[in-house]
Scaffold this active site. Structure first.
Site, mmCIF file in Angstrom:
data_model
loop_
_atom_site.group_PDB
_atom_site.id
_atom_site.type_symbol
_atom_site.label_atom_id
_atom_site.label_comp_id
_atom_site.label_asym_id
_atom_site.label_seq_id
_atom_site.Cartn_x
_atom_site.Cartn_y
_atom_site.Cartn_z
ATOM 1 N N ASP A 32 35.332 27.776 32.742
ATOM 2 C CA ASP A 32 37.163 28.536 32.829
ATOM 3 C C ASP A 32 37.041 28.977 31.459
ATOM 4 O OD1 ASP A 32 39.771 29.422 32.651
ATOM 5 O OD2 ASP A 32 40.094 27.164 33.716
ATOM 6 N N THR A 38 45.848 30.580 30.986
ATOM 7 C CA THR A 38 45.620 32.177 30.839
ATOM 8 C C THR A 38 46.810 32.484 30.576
ATOM 9 O OG1 THR A 38 43.732 32.578 32.679
ATOM 10 C CG2 THR A 38 45.059 34.862 31.505
ATOM 11 N N ASP A 80 39.278 23.729 36.221
ATOM 12 C CA ASP A 80 40.616 23.169 35.775
ATOM 13 C C ASP A 80 40.666 21.825 35.306
ATOM 14 O OD1 ASP A 80 41.603 26.209 35.615
ATOM 15 O OD2 ASP A 80 42.370 25.732 38.029
ATOM 16 N N ILE A 84 39.519 30.833 29.566
ATOM 17 C CA ILE A 84 40.819 30.524 28.840
ATOM 18 C C ILE A 84 41.840 30.069 30.258
ATOM 19 C CG2 ILE A 84 42.662 31.673 28.497
ATOM 20 C CD1 ILE A 84 40.806 33.922 27.732
ATOM 21 N N ASP A 85 41.758 28.660 30.373
ATOM 22 C CA ASP A 85 42.089 27.682 30.533
ATOM 23 C C ASP A 85 44.065 28.184 30.603
ATOM 24 O OD1 ASP A 85 42.831 25.970 33.160
ATOM 25 O OD2 ASP A 85 43.265 24.134 31.999
ATOM 26 N N ASP A 87 39.131 36.552 28.906
ATOM 27 C CA ASP A 87 38.826 35.626 30.091
ATOM 28 C C ASP A 87 37.022 36.411 30.459
ATOM 29 O OD1 ASP A 87 40.067 33.385 31.496
ATOM 30 O OD2 ASP A 87 41.792 35.024 30.351
#
Length: 358
Positions: free
Chosen positions: A137, A142, A297, A139-140, A45
């Site tokens: 984002d 996670t 998101d 890393i959407d 991230d």
């Protein structure tokens, strides 16, 4: 406005970030911190956010970024900083370890760990209804990333509260737009697919998919939602019950006559899957009256579905409002469906949710 430069830089920045995230994905030690809301943040991230914000700020220095992460806790962890810095240094577009012209388009490599931390912290915009900013984002999904499932690197340009450019990097989705929808990322079964796809869209210009690469962008092709009879539709939902109400969604599917089991998938990979016709509906219904969605998101995914021929609204049928700051403060739930089916789906969603209030 064509937004051609914004699309290219966003696509290259996301592609470069996936080089880093996939390296972390395939390593056993992902390294995590917990945020105040107890959600995990991986070294991936932080690294991906630094790389993408650096590229945005190099090309569009006046643009702000609404990023999910910030580096205050990280700055206290020197070992973790070094781990992330090594990953960031190694994440370059180009072949044979050589920087390419496209790497230079993004501003070239970050110069130091301090510059990396400053880039992470530059994602502190408050957003809003005026001006230009990017929703990121890194890393959407996670938790999906940590368990070896689907995840996405997500970037969207928002201008005066409207999403104008959206890019999703989905390293574990099949490249083939016709591949059957599955949350499985292993190739143990009979179906083996090349994986790693980049979805993108510009407002009013349609949506595309293309394979993820490690240098310049690869050829793209247009994508379109399917419009099956509602009873034959496939619907996607989140894996985490804390993110959407599985019970309500099952009731809605039953009332619509849908008999196929849902496909539970992490991240905005669901939006990409629906946009290219691998799935047909995406339901994300509120789990509580107080749960508020974050703009990062949904921004990129909403535009990609809309440009592929779908409609995305909240559970009441209202447009999704990205001009309210860092959250979707005026919306509850998400419903994405083909234009021909959306009204019918929303009608059932409303009836099921209203019955719970009675």
């Amino acid at each position: 406005m064509s937004y051609s430069k914004e699309l290219r830089i966003a696509s290259l920045a996301v592609q470069r970030a996936t080089i880093l995230t996939q390296k972390v994905f395939h390593e056993k030690v992902k390294g995590t911190l917990s945020k105040d809301d107890k959600s995990p943040v991986t070294i991936g991230d932080f690294g991906a956010q630094a790389l993408i914000i650096q590229a945005i700020k190099y090309n569009f220095p006046d643009d702000e970024v609404v990023g999910e992460e910030e580096a205050s806790t990280l700055r206290e962890k020197s070992d973790l900083i070094q781990q992330i810095w090594e990953l960031v240094k190694g994440a370059k577009l180009g072949t044979d370890g050589k920087d390419s012209e496209v790497e230079n388009e993004l501003g070239g490599p970050l110069k130091s760990a301090d510059q990396m931390l400053d880039a992470i912290d530059a994602g502190n915009s408050a957003g809003g209804s005026k001006g230009r900013f990017w929703a990121l984002d890194p890393i959407d999904g996670t938790k999906g990333f940590l368990r070896g499932g689907q995840y996405a690197v997500c970037l969207a340009l928002i201008v005066d509260g409207e999403v104008k450019v959206g890019v999703l990097g989905c390293p574990n989705l099949p490249v083939d737009d016709k591949a059957p929808l599955s949350a499985d990322v292993s190739d143990a079964g009979a179906e083996k697919h090349q994986r790693g796809v980049l979805f993108s869209a510009v407002y009013g210009q349609g949506a595309t998919s293309q394979p993820l690469g490690n240098d310049d962008l690869l050829p793209h092709q247009p994508i379109h939602m399917k419009t099956p009879p509602i009873k034959e539709a496939t619907f996607c939902e989140s894996v985490e019950a804390g993110h959407s109400s599985h019970g309500d969604q099952a009731t809605i599917a039953e009332k619509l006559g849908i008999t196929k089991p849902s496909v539970r998938m992490d991240s905005q990979a669901k939006y990409g899957s629906v946009a290219r016709g691998a799935g047909d509906l995406y339901l994300r219904l509120p789990v509580s009256a107080t749960y508020v969605e974050k703009i990062w998101d949904h921004a990129a995914g909403c535009l990609i579905v809309a440009e592929a021929g779908g409609i995305v609204t909240d559970a009441e049928g209202n447009n999704v409002d990205f001009g309210q700051g860092r959250t979707l403060a005026k919306n509850k739930g998400i419903v994405a469906a083909p234009k021909s089916l959306h009204e019918e789906v929303i009608g059932v969603v409303k009836s099921v949710l209203n019955a719970k209030k009675a």
